[in-house]
Design a protein around this motif. Structure first.
Motif, mmCIF file in Angstrom:
data_model
loop_
_atom_site.group_PDB
_atom_site.id
_atom_site.type_symbol
_atom_site.label_atom_id
_atom_site.label_comp_id
_atom_site.label_asym_id
_atom_site.label_seq_id
_atom_site.Cartn_x
_atom_site.Cartn_y
_atom_site.Cartn_z
ATOM 1 N N ASP B 149 133.467 72.664 85.673
ATOM 2 C CA ASP B 149 133.094 72.148 86.989
ATOM 3 C C ASP B 149 131.582 71.832 87.002
ATOM 4 O O ASP B 149 130.898 71.950 85.999
ATOM 5 C CB ASP B 149 133.457 73.185 88.067
ATOM 6 N N ILE B 150 131.087 71.434 88.136
ATOM 7 C CA ILE B 150 129.643 71.201 88.257
ATOM 8 C C ILE B 150 128.959 72.556 88.215
ATOM 9 O O ILE B 150 129.370 73.495 88.892
ATOM 10 C CB ILE B 150 129.331 70.466 89.580
ATOM 11 N N MET B 181 127.876 70.721 76.664
ATOM 12 C CA MET B 181 126.789 71.699 76.656
ATOM 13 C C MET B 181 126.037 71.690 77.973
ATOM 14 O O MET B 181 124.860 72.071 78.022
ATOM 15 C CB MET B 181 125.848 71.423 75.495
ATOM 16 N N GLY B 182 126.710 71.245 79.050
ATOM 17 C CA GLY B 182 126.084 71.326 80.364
ATOM 18 C C GLY B 182 125.964 69.983 81.053
ATOM 19 O O GLY B 182 126.052 68.933 80.420
ATOM 20 N N ILE B 201 130.522 64.112 80.537
ATOM 21 C CA ILE B 201 129.633 65.210 80.947
ATOM 22 C C ILE B 201 130.362 66.549 80.869
ATOM 23 O O ILE B 201 129.795 67.545 80.456
ATOM 24 C CB ILE B 201 129.139 64.987 82.406
ATOM 25 N N HIS B 202 131.638 66.548 81.229
ATOM 26 C CA HIS B 202 132.403 67.800 81.262
ATOM 27 C C HIS B 202 133.401 67.846 80.113
ATOM 28 O O HIS B 202 133.500 66.910 79.331
ATOM 29 C CB HIS B 202 133.103 67.935 82.614
ATOM 30 N N GLN B 203 134.173 68.959 80.087
ATOM 31 C CA GLN B 203 135.154 69.087 79.014
ATOM 32 C C GLN B 203 136.508 68.561 79.493
ATOM 33 O O GLN B 203 136.619 68.042 80.606
ATOM 34 C CB GLN B 203 135.234 70.530 78.499
ATOM 35 N N GLN B 204 137.528 68.816 78.654
ATOM 36 C CA GLN B 204 138.812 68.187 78.959
ATOM 37 C C GLN B 204 139.556 68.847 80.112
ATOM 38 O O GLN B 204 140.511 68.271 80.616
ATOM 39 C CB GLN B 204 139.715 68.163 77.722
ATOM 40 N N GLY B 205 139.160 70.056 80.501
ATOM 41 C CA GLY B 205 139.790 70.649 81.679
ATOM 42 C C GLY B 205 139.705 69.683 82.845
ATOM 43 O O GLY B 205 140.701 69.327 83.474
ATOM 44 N N GLN B 206 138.473 69.233 83.099
ATOM 45 C CA GLN B 206 138.259 68.277 84.181
ATOM 46 C C GLN B 206 139.002 66.966 83.922
ATOM 47 O O GLN B 206 139.492 66.323 84.837
ATOM 48 C CB GLN B 206 136.755 67.968 84.335
ATOM 49 N N ALA B 246 130.994 63.434 87.715
ATOM 50 C CA ALA B 246 130.569 62.458 86.719
ATOM 51 C C ALA B 246 131.500 62.571 85.523
ATOM 52 O O ALA B 246 131.872 63.680 85.125
ATOM 53 C CB ALA B 246 129.127 62.726 86.301
ATOM 54 N N LEU B 247 131.860 61.425 84.927
ATOM 55 C CA LEU B 247 132.849 61.457 83.840
ATOM 56 C C LEU B 247 132.213 60.970 82.544
ATOM 57 O O LEU B 247 131.276 61.582 82.066
ATOM 58 C CB LEU B 247 134.086 60.691 84.294
#
Lengths: 567, 567
Positions: B149-150, B181-182, B201-206, B246-247
């Motif tokens: 998440d953010i 990494m953030g 920006i995020h991992q695959q969960g998002q 953000a993606l």
């Protein structure tokens, strides 16, 4: 010298004439008469018969071509069966490495041959060995149980072994090492088709645990003469060690055997067990050399006793980073197999000999982690019908015929070796047609490779209880082998869950339950048509020409104990 | 165009002069100044320094010879890191087969290179990736936690990444795919040494769970706009999906990035995730071609998002007998890797490029068995410090330098790649000397093979708790990471018991307990000298030039929520 080829020809002619005389069969039908299989096979055959027939024509041509190139003879067969070795212990350097030992010789065979990645055995030694030798799952002939101690039962003489039918068709046959199909004469390898056999009457439990060395290490508790305080002892037979039992014997076809390696009054020790292991390796090598010189093709069964071993001594060197006592011996067995493979090269028989190396069932987990082994990829070990009990490493090498460095994912059961080797050895027609043969012909898998197998199922018995049914990637595990519970049984996807830890139901349980119950019903109805029988029974050790006095006394005591229920 | 070589020379001269000026170091000592390692390294160094020094001379000669043969340049580096793939999933046809799928391209690389059979990672994505990029275990820099998440934190700019030091020494550097990494600018690959980066920006969960498709399949419960009954809803931010985050972004070195693949008001979908995956593969291939044409050597990080994937749709074809949704995507990733290996051949860079392929941690077992994967050889998966969480498949290929078809059993930690690649890439002198570098130089292992590793230990952290210590084949598992319990902790022999199911104590617990407690003490005292720090914190998404209005609103909401404790 064996005149099997001629004998076999004569036999076939006689059999054919007799049947023809009785007006039962034409000569052509005789050869073509199909085997009697389990119900499930016919489901597959109905859907695949045409493809299989086309394949079979090519396979026959290939086998015929090989024979021509080999002086008219089918290939030699060397079958090496390794005790209590789970899946992943052999044939892979990577999996070796994570265990801290190596099996370079077997890995080399694996690279030079085919790896059967989905070989099923029975869950323990005796039934696996019986299945291989008879092509029949042992619930059919009472051999599902592992014989321990003096027992008075064994494989019935009326079972028709691979050795017998190969012998009938011209093979010289030798068995060296573990046999473990009973302590009665008719069960022994030299009475079951082997021209020569050297083997211990019992399995390694007796040979590695029932002795003073093991007792001194408290591996066995209070076995032997000087390892317990006998102030409460009334029954002096309870704690007898192996010394009073028949141990290693040797003999020729249908003749009494002779016990070797121990004299009257001597005690059995770990040292003697070690000598026995080295002796079998030497004999295997000697017989290999002798057999290679004969005109006939040969079938050599070499079933080592190691890696099972007794207690480590202070004098044992460590030869692997793992250092587990079974692992250490497995390294030795691997070296021995390497010596044998090299010898085959030297003898010029490497290319016309099929070599099969495999485990007989999962790990003996009771001795984990000291043994150096514990189950990895699959759950459970020896005695379990989870995959860890019945999936083993298995390799077959036949240069030029079986593709080197190949891996096949088709289901194979150890009983299939019987039928497949019978076909390749020209003995297919001598497989009996009056009983269920569980072994399916996997020649196409060996010669054509992955996806050419002819089996998509296995029935997994534990002694006489049907505990699980596998078809394709699915497994129905029946709680306690109670058939009435089958609809409530756990259902696993073995591809997605090798360790059977997460039963699936929403996706496939519904159809799976129903389909698998019908499969079970077919199997059980077939068993009604071909009912299971018990093992043969008889006088233990009868057929050993030089029984020691203590052994005779032990048999007398066994017989008395068997009579007590009637008193 | 990158003038790194010249820059690096200038930098080294300047640094040297400054230090010489300060009278601190001779020019020779400057180059020779040793890295700062964890305490355990010095125990090994004291006992092996002489042998290592002799090896190092030969290694330097080999590396120098390679450089000469390669136009004066060190090798290119392609590092492919695959998400949540446990040990045994890649590189072995046999283990492929028992799972019902194949990874032929990776298996080929494995055969052409070296298999590191004992590669340890951290137990989840972020820490493993940080360890590889910084040479430091993330408990030292606050990056042990997986950012979800953010979050407003990330890898600090003051960490010195492999990309930075290779870049300083003349490498062109590109990162494609997962970074994780953030969500703060200084943590991003193009601010951490990469000339170009395309990454989410995020991992695959998002990317795979936080969207309507997953919500519709009830994979995520009630995420999104139309997937729950909102009659009790007061906080409309609780269930927001990935659309407001953000993606995927792209950018060049130290410049703001631009979001791609989604427009204001659009919703994130599995289809978009699929497009992102295909885009990264195309970009990886494009950049490979571009980098191959440059004069400088290159470092290409390709970290695919697949095999992690969202829900299967009715339109997805089955391409493997396993059919698990991760397995299916792994097959695709394997094909992509095959395409890349082929392209390297075509580009003529196959022989001067080091290719490393590995997993980043064990399986995401929450999705077993639907994913098609479940732990096999080792116990546990992602998030665990049992071997199943931290042992992965790992292969390195460098034709002519690293022995083909080799397997090494030495312990390697993913942080070692940092130090080893720095040395091989000529950037060793730029590794910072003011902080602990956990990564050990494993050049000798790669070039000399099995038993030439320089590590016999690993400290296994879960976020900031030290949960286990491995040395040689032994593992001390510390309950709950509570150091006071260490003497009572379970002690395992990993060779004999890969799944950590049978603690040993009588044999080795006593000495093991004491030895391991001292090892822990050394490690902790070293941490006092070089204390751990937290991660960098900052404004999420600052540095994205085209933030969507919904993303801005989400950040504002995040900031508000962070302030509530002070209200």
């Amino acid at each position: 010298m064996n005149h099997g080829n001629e004998r076999a020809r004569l036999k076939l002619v006689k059999k054919g004439l007799a049947l023809l005389g009785a007006g039962l069969l034409s000569a052509q039908a005789l050869a073509a008469k199909p085997l009697v299989h389990d119900a499930e096979f016919y489901v597959l055959q109905k859907q695949n018969a045409e493809r299989w027939a086309a394949e079979d024509k090519d396979l026959d041509a290939t086998l015929e071509k090989f024979k021509k190139s080999n002086g008219g003879k089918p290939p030699n067969i060397v079958y090496i069966l390794i005790d209590d070795i789970g899946f992943g212990d052999l044939g892979s350097k990577t999996l070796n490495m994570i265990r801290g030992y190596e099996t370079p010789s077997i890995n080399k065979v694996a690279r030079e041959g085919m790896r059967m990645a989905r070989m099923y055995t029975e869950p323990s030694c005796t039934p696996t060995r019986v299945a291989m030798m008879t092509g029949r799952q042992p619930h059919r002939n009472g051999m599902g149980n592992t014989a321990v101690d003096i027992s008075g039962f064994g494989l019935a003489g009326k079972e028709v072994t691979l050795a017998e039918i190969l012998s009938e068709n011209g093979y010289n046959t030798t068995h060296i090492g573990k046999w473990h199909m009973g302590d009665i004469k008719e069960a022994w390898p030299n009475f079951q088709g082997f021209d020569y056999a050297a083997f211990p009457i019992h399995q390694q439990g007796q040979l590695t645990i029932y002795h003073d060395d093991a007792a001194n290490e408290e591996i066995s508790v209070g076995i032997g003469d000087n390892n317990y305080d006998d102030r409460y002892t009334m029954d002096r037979w309870l704690r007898t060690d192996a010394s009073a039992m028949a141990l290693g014997v040797e003999g020729t076809r249908n003749k009494p055997v002779k016990e070797v390696g121990i004299k009257p009054g001597e005690r059995w020790t770990e040292k003697k067990y070690e000598e026995m292991n080295y002796r079998y390796q030497e004999q295997a090598m000697d017989h290999l050399r002798k057999l290679a010189k004969e005109d006939e093709p040969f079938f050599l069964n070499y079933w080592p006793l190691y890696p099972l071993t007794g207690p480590r001594t202070a004098y044992d060197e460590y030869t692997t980073p793992n250092g587990g006592n079974y692992v250490e011996k497995m390294k030795l067995v691997d070296k021995w197999i390497g010596d044998m493979m090299e010898e085959m090269e030297t003898l010029g028989i490497a290319d016309n000999t099929i070599v099969i190396i495999m485990g007989d069932n999962g790990h003996f987990t009771k001795y984990s982690p000291q043994s150096g082994y514990s189950p990895m990829v699959f759950r459970g070990g020896k005695g379990a019908t989870t995959e860890g009990g019945v999936r083993v490493d298995a390799f077959v090498r036949w240069p030029g015929i079986i593709e080197a460095d190949s891996v096949v994912g088709d289901i194979v059961h150890v009983a299939d070796l019987y039928t497949t080797l019978a076909r390749i050895g020209g003995a297919y027609d001598d497989i009996p047609r009056d009983r269920i043969i569980d072994g399916l012909d996997q020649t196409s898998l060996w010669l054509n490779g992955d996806t050419y197998g002819r089996r998509d199922y296995v029935f997994l018995y534990n002694i006489n209880a049907l505990e699980a049914v596998v078809k394709e990637q699915y497994k129905l595990a029946i709680p306690g082998g109670k058939m009435d519970n089958a609809i409530l049984a756990d259902f696993y996807d073995l591809f997605r869950d090798t360790r059977e830890e997460k039963p699936v139901s929403t996706e496939i349980g519904a159809w799976g339950g129903a389909k698998f119950v019908r499969m079970l019903q077919r199997h059980m109805m077939r068993k009604q048509k071909y009912p299971s029988e018990g093992p043969a029974t008889g006088m233990p050790y009868d057929g050993i020409s030089n029984q020691r006095p203590e052994t005779k006394a032990a048999v007398q005591e066994f017989l008395f104990m068997m009579q007590t229920p009637k008193m």
